[in-house]
Design an enzyme around this catalytic site. Sequence first.
Site, PDB file in Angstrom:
ATOM      1  CD1 TRP A  75      -1.979  -2.371   1.636  1.00  0.00           C
ATOM      2  CD2 TRP A  75      -3.167  -1.184   0.157  1.00  0.00           C
ATOM      3  NE1 TRP A  75      -3.043  -3.147   1.231  1.00  0.00           N
ATOM      4  CE2 TRP A  75      -3.789  -2.448   0.335  1.00  0.00           C
ATOM      5  CE3 TRP A  75      -3.741  -0.269  -0.734  1.00  0.00           C
ATOM      6  CZ2 TRP A  75      -4.946  -2.808  -0.352  1.00  0.00           C
ATOM      7  CZ3 TRP A  75      -4.907  -0.632  -1.408  1.00  0.00           C
ATOM      8  CH2 TRP A  75      -5.490  -1.891  -1.212  1.00  0.00           C
ATOM      9  CB  SER A  76       0.488   4.549   1.591  1.00  0.00           C
ATOM     10  OG  SER A  76      -0.695   4.896   0.902  1.00  0.00           O
ATOM     11  CB  THR A  77       4.990   0.984   2.650  1.00  0.00           C
ATOM     12  OG1 THR A  77       4.288   0.940   3.912  1.00  0.00           O
ATOM     13  CG2 THR A  77       6.474   0.851   2.949  1.00  0.00           C
ATOM     14  CE  LYS A  79       0.422   8.079  -0.975  1.00  0.00           C
ATOM     15  NZ  LYS A  79      -0.356   6.872  -0.684  1.00  0.00           N
TER      16      LYS A  79
END
Length: 391
Positions: A75-77, A79
Amino acid sequence: MSQAREATVPQIHGHCDDRFSAVRTAFEANFRERDELGAAVTVLIGGEPVVDLWGGWADAARSRPWERDTLVNVWSTTKGPTALCAHILADRGLLDLDAPVAAYWPEFAAAGKEAVLVRQLLSHRAGLAGLREPHTLAELYDWDLTTARLAATEPWWEPGTRSGYHALTYGFLVGELVRRITGLLPGEFLQQEVTGPLGIDFTVGLPEKEAGRVAELVVAETDARQQAALFAQMEPLAVATLLNPPTGAAAANTPQWRAAQIPAANGHGTARAVAALYGIFAGRGRSGDRRILSEEAVERVREGQGSCRDLVLGAGIGHDTEIALGLWLSGPEGSYGPNPRAFGHDGAGGSCGLADPEAGLALGYVMNRMGHRISDDPRKTALIEAVYGAL
């Protein structure tokens, strides 16, 4: 604790230096006390692995053990690696963080966005946390369509004044800058410049040949209920950010999601890979004998853009936070340990990447049982506390 409950605690594999035995204890406790299903954690000190543990199950049926090379959507890791791509280009003089986005992407100037700066994209201050018109998952998988709609969208707030977490749009916004400059989608650029040369087991999107290694994401019924209650209280901006389109484990387990380029949310990797990528920041731009970023560039990455109550996540987090140029600062709350200038990124459900240049520390934690917390999942927090307690 019942004997039945005790029997569900899996064998933990890998290695852990004696000095960091508390991390193994915390990792085991995540299974025993915090409903972990399958997970892995890696800790690097000075670029060397002092913890590399994995265990549990790669599927809800508990038929596939979590292996050393099990991949999972983080997921947003994701980014953090996406921001890394932009900072590499800035370090090479190809991207000016203080230039208007429209200097690289002319169509972006529409709807009053001609003055939005590159640094405002990186720090979630561009006012484009979500699209205003309905956007389906199938449309999200279409890079050209999604970026065209973002270019045409009017900001939700005055750009530069506040942060508002760009949950899905971040990767398309920063990624389109990468594409405009290099001709490569961000996942391709990351592979060419970083993960390929360094042998890091991480991709944006999942190559079909790796499908047999990927873990199934799972949401427990209690977490689903708590998340639904949280969504029911959201303001319109948060709904547009987090539910347009709705994602979650069911979507992320499909071949369509895995194959797409969603550089804010569908990086697939091991804990070892996450630690290695965030380790570039912790190593002040070096990974082993290779320099990926200059030391000055790493300092820019954690350049705070102002503490505030985030317009999207503020109510769920409950306190002011500060997003630097692509990652969140640990700050006074210690989200990434006691060093307020440490920085990192959480992923939906619990995953995390952390970099602390002062300690020479990087951490990667990945899992497949998605919790409901917006940030600071108790499993991640227990691991970080154990790491710093050992330093």
